[in-house]
Design an enzyme around this catalytic site. Structure first.
Site, short mmCIF file in Angstrom:
data_model
loop_
_atom_site.label_atom_id
_atom_site.label_comp_id
_atom_site.label_asym_id
_atom_site.label_seq_id
_atom_site.Cartn_x
_atom_site.Cartn_y
_atom_site.Cartn_z
N SER A 18 14.16 -1.89 -1.91
CA SER A 18 14.83 -2.82 -0.98
C SER A 18 14.04 -4.12 -0.88
O SER A 18 14.60 -5.21 -0.83
CB SER A 18 15.00 -2.18 0.39
OG SER A 18 13.75 -1.98 1.01
N HIS A 110 2.05 -3.66 3.21
CA HIS A 110 1.80 -2.32 3.73
C HIS A 110 2.49 -2.20 5.08
O HIS A 110 2.39 -3.13 5.91
CB HIS A 110 0.29 -2.07 3.87
CG HIS A 110 -0.02 -0.67 4.33
ND1 HIS A 110 0.03 0.41 3.47
CD2 HIS A 110 -0.29 -0.19 5.56
CE1 HIS A 110 -0.24 1.50 4.16
NE2 HIS A 110 -0.43 1.17 5.43
#
Ligand code: GRF
Length: 196
Positions: A18, A110
Site C-alpha cells: 500500500s 517504521h
C-alpha cells in the site's frame, strides 16, 4: 546524450505494497521531479507484485537467498539507473554493501515512534499489538535513514496519533496506514529533492 532530469526511485517491499502504491501515485500526480521506476520484492507471493502490474511499474522478485550478498540487487539498480531507494514494508536486512553504496539515498518507514517498538522482529501488526498491550496513549510513524542495523538510522520525520483504550491492533494499524499515506511520499520528496 539526453539529460534525464527525473530522479529514479526504487521501492523495496515484502508485503501488500500500500505504501509502494501511494509513492508511485504521489510522484505521478504531485511531484514530477522523480518517478518510481522499479519495485523490488523478496517474496513471490507478495501483494505488491499485483499492485505493480496494475500500476505499470516494473517489479523484480529477488528470492531471499540472493539477498545474502548485494551483487544481484546492486546490478539490477545500476541497470535501471536508480538514484534513491525507499524501503516500504521491506522485511529483510539490507546488505551492508547496498547501504554503503546508497548512503544518504535510502529511507525506511517504521510504524512506531522509534526507538520504541523497533528492532528485530518488530514489524507490521506485531508493533501495534505491543503498543496496545502496553497501554500506550500515543503511537505513530518514523521515517529514517537506513544503516546496517534494523531501525537505527537517523530519523528524518515522525508523526503521532492517539491510542484510546477502545483501540485494537487493527484500529491502530488503520490509523498508522493513514499517517503513512499522508506523510511518507512527501517526506521522501523533501528529503531527497528538497521542498517543492
Ligand atoms: C507498513 O505499516 C510500514 O510502516 C511497515 O510495513 C507496513 C507495510 O505495509 N514497514 P504495505 O506493504 O506498504 O501495505
Amino acid at each position: 546524450m539526453t539529460h534525464r532530469n527525473v530522479s529514479r526511485i526504487a521501492v523495496f517491499a515484502s508485503g501488500s505494497g500500500s505504501n509502494a502504491e501511494n509513492i508511485v501515485n504521489y510522484f505521478r500526480q504531485e511531484d514530477s521531479r522523480a518517478e518510481v521506476a522499479l519495485i523490488v520484492c523478496n517474496r513471490a507471493e507478495a501483494g505488491v507484485i499485483a499492485r505493480a502490474e496494475r500500476l505499470g511499474v516494473e517489479c523484480v522478485v529477488i528470492p531471499r537467498p540472493e539477498w545474502a550478498e548485494a551483487d544481484t540487487v546492486i546490478q539490477l539498480l545500476a541497470d535501471r539507473g536508480i538514484d534513491y531507494i525507499v524501503l516500504a514494508g521491506f522485511l529483510l536486512m539490507v546488505p551492508p554493501a547496498l547501504t554503503a553504496r546508497y548512503a544518504g539515498r535510502m529511507l525506511n518507514i517504521h510504524p512506531s515512534l522509534l526507538p520504541r517498538y523497533g528492532g528485530k522482529g518488530m514489524y507490521g501488526r506485531k508493533v501495534h499489538e505491543a503498543v496496545v498491550a502496553a497501554g500506550e496513549t500515543v503511537t505513530g510513524i518514523t521515517i529514517h535513514r537506513v544503516t546496517e542495523r534494523y531501525d537505527e538510522g537517523a530519523p528524518v520525520f515522525q508523526a503521532t496519533v492517539e491510542v484510546s483504550p477502545a483501540d485494537t491492533p487493527e484500529t491502530v494499524e488503520a490509523k498508522i496506514h493513514a499517517l503513512e499515506k499522508q506523510h511518507f511520499p512527501r517526506v521522501i520528496a523533501e528529503t531527497f529533492l528538497g521542498k517543492q
